[in-house]
Design a protein around this motif. Structure first.
Motif, PDB file in Angstrom:
ATOM      1  N   ARG A 113       0.833  -1.204   0.000  1.00 44.72           N
ATOM      2  CA  ARG A 113       0.000   0.000   0.000  1.00 44.72           C
ATOM      3  C   ARG A 113       0.868   1.255   0.000  1.00 44.72           C
ATOM      4  O   ARG A 113       0.482   2.292  -0.501  1.00 44.72           O
ATOM      5  CB  ARG A 113      -0.917  -0.018   1.216  1.00 44.72           C
ATOM      6  N   ARG A 114       2.052   1.135   0.570  1.00 46.92           N
ATOM      7  CA  ARG A 114       2.941   2.300   0.606  1.00 46.92           C
ATOM      8  C   ARG A 114       3.853   2.351  -0.628  1.00 46.92           C
ATOM      9  O   ARG A 114       4.797   3.117  -0.666  1.00 46.92           O
ATOM     10  CB  ARG A 114       3.757   2.284   1.897  1.00 46.92           C
ATOM     11  N   GLY A 115       3.559   1.497  -1.609  1.00 50.94           N
ATOM     12  CA  GLY A 115       4.227   1.650  -2.904  1.00 50.94           C
ATOM     13  C   GLY A 115       5.310   0.633  -3.205  1.00 50.94           C
ATOM     14  O   GLY A 115       5.916   0.680  -4.274  1.00 50.94           O
ATOM     15  N   ALA A 116       5.579  -0.288  -2.283  1.00 51.28           N
ATOM     16  CA  ALA A 116       6.584  -1.317  -2.573  1.00 51.28           C
ATOM     17  C   ALA A 116       6.048  -2.248  -3.659  1.00 51.28           C
ATOM     18  O   ALA A 116       4.838  -2.450  -3.786  1.00 51.28           O
ATOM     19  CB  ALA A 116       6.901  -2.117  -1.315  1.00 51.28           C
ATOM     20  N   THR A 117       6.961  -2.813  -4.441  1.00 53.09           N
ATOM     21  CA  THR A 117       6.564  -3.883  -5.362  1.00 53.09           C
ATOM     22  C   THR A 117       6.484  -5.186  -4.570  1.00 53.09           C
ATOM     23  O   THR A 117       6.992  -5.276  -3.441  1.00 53.09           O
ATOM     24  CB  THR A 117       7.598  -4.055  -6.482  1.00 53.09           C
ATOM     25  N   LEU A 118       5.883  -6.199  -5.179  1.00 56.47           N
ATOM     26  CA  LEU A 118       5.832  -7.504  -4.500  1.00 56.47           C
ATOM     27  C   LEU A 118       7.244  -8.038  -4.290  1.00 56.47           C
ATOM     28  O   LEU A 118       7.533  -8.664  -3.263  1.00 56.47           O
ATOM     29  CB  LEU A 118       4.978  -8.486  -5.305  1.00 56.47           C
ATOM     30  N   THR A 119       8.127  -7.788  -5.246  1.00 58.77           N
ATOM     31  CA  THR A 119       9.524  -8.221  -5.092  1.00 58.77           C
ATOM     32  C   THR A 119      10.149  -7.584  -3.853  1.00 58.77           C
ATOM     33  O   THR A 119      10.811  -8.264  -3.058  1.00 58.77           O
ATOM     34  CB  THR A 119      10.343  -7.825  -6.344  1.00 58.77           C
ATOM     35  N   GLU A 120       9.917  -6.295  -3.679  1.00 57.40           N
ATOM     36  CA  GLU A 120      10.484  -5.594  -2.516  1.00 57.40           C
ATOM     37  C   GLU A 120       9.837  -6.073  -1.216  1.00 57.40           C
ATOM     38  O   GLU A 120      10.528  -6.287  -0.209  1.00 57.40           O
ATOM     39  CB  GLU A 120      10.282  -4.081  -2.679  1.00 57.40           C
TER      40      GLU A 120
END
Ligand code: GDP
Ligand code: CA
Length: 322
Positions: A113-120
């Motif tokens: 929700r805070r903008g991370a990708t799934l990888t991150e």
């Protein structure tokens, strides 16, 4: 957050529980490695992003898995799910979410929700569990596996999310097709193709070939990368003596036109394998598999009763690379 990697990590392609057992063995046998995990099982429930296979792999590598139940965390409780069912009559509480497991989904969903990708988000999760292996989702794009079913009672045809077929309906419907339309247009997660291209060995974990591995192989470019380095690809059969060791792979393999044998499982990877590892109880199938698929077949114990079995299997599989 991102670890500095050897350029030549071994890469393992993984589903959930079968893969997790094997990866514990690989971890004790190898230094650094990369795991590319199926996300076709991922589902959003209660607004939470749930990655069953990623979490199974993380929990297993961290030694936080429940070996008896086969999925989820050890020492788990289910108070929240019980409350969701009993008090709130939640229409989404058909999926069992343990209380500790919920913390994982809250942590991941918050990062996303805070903008991370799934990888991150996956790297952050693995870091919190102290895992040194690099764990990559197959894609950052949503790629739900869908199943075309026929209700055995009413004859009604439906297309539903894999988890709904598997967990909510308990795999009771007849399956006409497993649809990977979303995976086919998904882009591989950053680093996946590079890791495959550089890997001295690519191991296909003993996972469900239809539900776990087919979605990974459907993601753009992944199948091609394996085919191009076929001599370095070793798969381990999840099927022993004509049955899956756990789970319901036998329900889905026929729908994909695969017989439920170590040969049928190998056919799921036709054109991609350099070598295929079958259980010693399937020794008699080895010549047929070698002839039909043109692969080297290794024979060993593939039943992982404990971590020592898993480590021996991982060592054997790595040894199959010419
Ligand atoms: P899931 O996504 O949680 O169902 O997990 P996977 O796809 O990774 O693994 C499911 C498969 O693992 C099933 O087809 C099982 O037959 C297989 N499996 C589980 N335990 C073992 C084992 O000890 N040895 C082998 N060879 N396969 C196993
Ligand atoms: Ca799975």
């Amino acid at each position: 957050m991102e670890h500095l990697r050897e350029p030549d990590d071994i890469v393992a392609l993984a589903g959930g529980v079968g893969a997790g057992k094997f990866l514990r063995g690989l971890a004790s046998d190898t230094g650094s490695f990369t795991v590319v995990v199926n996300t076709g099982d991922d589902i959003t429930l209660h607004g939470l992003h749930i990655c069953p296979d990623v979490d199974s792999v993380v929990y297993a590598l961290a030694g936080e898995h429940d070996p008896e139940r086969g999925w989820g965390r050890r020492d788990e409780t289910f108070r929240a799910t019980t409350e969701l069912r009993a008090r709130f009559d939640s229409p989404e509480a058909w999926f069992n979410l343990g209380d500790l497991d919920l913390a994982t989904h809250l942590f991941r969903t918050d990062l996303l929700r805070r903008g991370a990708t799934l990888t991150e988000a996956t790297a952050a999760l693995a870091g919190r569990f102290g895992i040194s292996a690099r764990i990559l989702p197959m894609s950052d794009d949503p790629a739900p596996t869908m199943v075309e079913t026929v209700d055995p009672d009413t004859g009604a045809h439906r297309t539903m999310h894999f988890q709904e077929y598997w967990v909510r309906r308990g795999a009771r419907d007849a399956v006409n097709a497993v649809r990977l339309d979303h995976a086919r247009v998904a882009h591989p997660a950053p680093g996946v193709l590079e890791a495959l291209a550089a890997a001295p060995a690519i191991l296909i974990c003993p996972s469900n070939p239809v539900a776990s591995l087919a979605p990974i192989l459907a993601v753009r470019g992944i199948r091609e990368e394996l085919a191009a380095h076929r001599d370095r690809v070793v798969g381990i059969s999840p099927i022993v003596r004509g049955a899956p060791l756990r789970g319901m792979a036998d329900k889905l393999m026929p729908a994909a036109g695969l017989e439920v044998t170590a040969l049928g499982a190998a056919r799921a990877y036709e054109g991609l394998l350099g070598a295929w590892v079958v259980d010693e109880r399937d020794r008699d199938l080895a010549p047929l598999i070698e002839r039909e698929l043109g692969v080297r077949v290794g024979i060993t114990n593939t039943i992982m009763s404990d971590d020592d079995d898993a480590a021996a299997l991982a060592r054997f599989a790595r040894g199959m690379i010419a």
